[in-house]
Write a protein that holds these residues in place. Structure first.
Motif, short mmCIF file in Angstrom:
data_model
loop_
_atom_site.label_atom_id
_atom_site.label_comp_id
_atom_site.label_asym_id
_atom_site.label_seq_id
_atom_site.Cartn_x
_atom_site.Cartn_y
_atom_site.Cartn_z
N PHE A 1 0.82 -1.21 0.00
CA PHE A 1 0.00 0.00 0.00
C PHE A 1 0.85 1.26 0.00
N TRP A 2 2.05 1.18 0.59
CA TRP A 2 2.96 2.34 0.53
C TRP A 2 3.39 2.61 -0.91
N MET A 3 3.78 1.57 -1.64
CA MET A 3 4.21 1.75 -3.02
C MET A 3 3.03 2.20 -3.88
N ARG A 4 1.86 1.67 -3.62
CA ARG A 4 0.67 2.08 -4.37
C ARG A 4 0.40 3.57 -4.18
N LYS A 5 0.69 4.08 -2.98
CA LYS A 5 0.40 5.47 -2.66
C LYS A 5 1.44 6.43 -3.23
N VAL A 6 2.73 6.05 -3.16
CA VAL A 6 3.80 7.01 -3.48
C VAL A 6 4.48 6.74 -4.81
N ALA A 7 3.99 5.76 -5.58
CA ALA A 7 4.69 5.38 -6.81
C ALA A 7 4.93 6.56 -7.73
N ARG A 8 3.96 7.47 -7.84
CA ARG A 8 4.09 8.58 -8.78
C ARG A 8 4.96 9.71 -8.24
N SER A 9 5.16 9.77 -6.93
CA SER A 9 5.90 10.90 -6.36
C SER A 9 7.23 10.50 -5.76
N VAL A 10 7.59 9.20 -5.81
CA VAL A 10 8.81 8.76 -5.13
C VAL A 10 10.05 9.42 -5.74
N LYS A 11 10.06 9.65 -7.05
CA LYS A 11 11.22 10.28 -7.68
C LYS A 11 11.43 11.69 -7.15
N HIS A 12 10.37 12.48 -7.11
CA HIS A 12 10.49 13.86 -6.62
C HIS A 12 10.86 13.88 -5.14
N SER A 13 10.30 12.95 -4.35
CA SER A 13 10.60 12.89 -2.92
C SER A 13 12.08 12.58 -2.69
N LEU A 14 12.60 11.62 -3.45
CA LEU A 14 14.02 11.27 -3.30
C LEU A 14 14.92 12.42 -3.71
N GLN A 15 14.57 13.11 -4.79
CA GLN A 15 15.39 14.24 -5.24
C GLN A 15 15.39 15.36 -4.20
N ALA A 16 14.23 15.62 -3.62
CA ALA A 16 14.15 16.66 -2.59
C ALA A 16 14.98 16.27 -1.36
N PHE B 1 19.98 -2.19 -13.64
CA PHE B 1 21.07 -1.62 -14.44
C PHE B 1 20.59 -1.27 -15.84
N ALA B 2 19.75 -2.15 -16.43
CA ALA B 2 19.24 -1.89 -17.78
C ALA B 2 18.34 -0.66 -17.81
N ILE B 3 17.52 -0.49 -16.78
CA ILE B 3 16.66 0.70 -16.71
C ILE B 3 17.51 1.96 -16.56
N TYR B 4 18.52 1.89 -15.69
CA TYR B 4 19.39 3.05 -15.45
C TYR B 4 20.15 3.44 -16.71
N SER B 5 20.62 2.44 -17.46
CA SER B 5 21.41 2.73 -18.67
C SER B 5 20.53 3.12 -19.84
N GLY B 6 19.21 2.97 -19.71
CA GLY B 6 18.30 3.37 -20.77
C GLY B 6 18.06 2.30 -21.81
N SER B 7 18.59 1.10 -21.62
CA SER B 7 18.44 0.04 -22.62
C SER B 7 17.17 -0.77 -22.42
N MET B 8 16.41 -0.48 -21.35
CA MET B 8 15.18 -1.24 -21.09
C MET B 8 14.13 -0.33 -20.50
N ARG B 9 12.90 -0.47 -20.98
CA ARG B 9 11.76 0.27 -20.43
C ARG B 9 10.78 -0.74 -19.82
N LEU B 10 10.41 -0.48 -18.58
CA LEU B 10 9.51 -1.39 -17.86
C LEU B 10 8.32 -0.58 -17.36
N ASN B 11 7.12 -1.09 -17.60
CA ASN B 11 5.91 -0.45 -17.09
C ASN B 11 5.84 -0.71 -15.59
N LEU B 12 6.46 0.20 -14.81
CA LEU B 12 6.59 -0.02 -13.38
C LEU B 12 5.24 0.00 -12.67
N SER B 13 4.33 0.85 -13.14
CA SER B 13 3.01 0.93 -12.52
C SER B 13 2.30 -0.42 -12.62
#
Length: 280
Positions: free
Chosen positions: A88-103, A166-178
């Motif tokens: 339920f935590w991931m369901r709630k913050v999935a869309r904002s986790v990137k901005h939260s980590l950057q902040a 590693f593949a996601i970070y390097s840009g060689s793979m796209r995964l529908n994370l949602s």
């Protein structure tokens, strides 16, 4: 093997995403020199998870039979709470986790005199959360499984998660994370229901819970737990061939409540905005 594989894959991808977001943001903002501190935080978190897991496993080996059953029940109950909160935590913050980590990263690097220690601590706590969640779940699974299949499944899941991260970070793979987190979250809730049922049974075997022990049905002659299909269902979903009122009731009540909450619409939290004047 499948359950620890999928859980380790999900938790590993979550941890890899956290590290990937931090690494990408450091590179984008010209602070790539801080990456060694990131890896120190990651390794410290992994070491903590291994120490906690190993310590709990060694501790349980010294217990008499009834205490082992009680320990298994407690670990299972903790795992159910952690797994449920994780979904339920991931369901709630999935869309904002990137901005939260950057902040949080900006705050660690600009709001502290000890920037290295602050960055290590931030990464450590972010990754350690995933690691400790995994430890309690795997302990619950390992205690209910026999043979090397569960550890092998967990190892394969971890290796695949690292490769995907590693593949996601390097840009060689796209995964529908949602979609990925939605379906694995649904699977985890079913698994957690089985762990809860087994924990209630372990409480009975430890002499702690003796109510509602009437057997609801007995299909051990048709689908025994020690048979090929029964053992797979038991290892994956906590199947019991002769469940009692308490074990079946705990399983069904948890599953119904969790699934209703899971499929209820929820409002996504507003993303945390970073200042454009500070970060190019």
């Amino acid at each position: 093997m499948l359950v620890p594989f999928l859980i380790m894959l999900r938790e590993g991808i979550e941890a890899a995403l956290i590290v990937g977001i931090i690494a990408s943001y450091l590179q984008q903002t010209g602070r790539g020199q801080w990456m060694p501190a990131v890896w120190i935080g990651v390794f410290l978190a992994a070491a903590l998870a291994l120490l906690v897991g190993g310590g709990l496993e060694l501790m349980s080996a010294e217990f008499p039979q009834k205490q082992q059953e009680l320990f298994e029940a407690l670990i299972g109950l903790v795992a159910v709470v952690i797994l449920t909160s994780m979904v339920f935590w991931m369901r709630k913050v999935a869309r904002s986790v990137k901005h939260s980590l950057q902040a949080a990263l900006d705050q660690a690097l600009t709001g502290s005199r000890h920037q290295v220690a602050a960055l290590i601590a931030m990464v450590f706590f972010a990754v350690a959360r995933e690691g400790l969640e995994t430890v309690f779940f795997l302990l619950a699974v390992f205690q209910q499984s026999e043979g090397p299949s569960a550890p092998i499944g967990a190892l394969l899941g971890l290796l695949l998660a690292v490769a995907i991260g590693f593949a996601i970070y390097s840009g060689s793979m796209r995964l529908n994370l949602s979609l990925f987190f939605r379906w694995t979250g649904l699977f985890i809730l079913v698994v957690a229901a089985g762990i809860l049922g087994n924990s209630v049974m372990a409480l009975h075997e430890a002499g702690v819970w003796n109510s509602l022990q009437t057997v609801v049905f007995d299909i051990s002659a048709t689908l025994p737990m020690d048979g090929p299909t029964g053992s797979v269902l038991a290892g994956m979903f906590g199947y019991q061939d002769a469940p009692t009122v308490s074990t079946l009731g705990a399983y069904l009540i948890y599953l119904v409540v969790a699934l209703v909450a899971f499929f209820m619409p929820h409002a996504a939290p507003a993303p945390v905005n970073s200042s454009p004047a500070t970060h190019p």
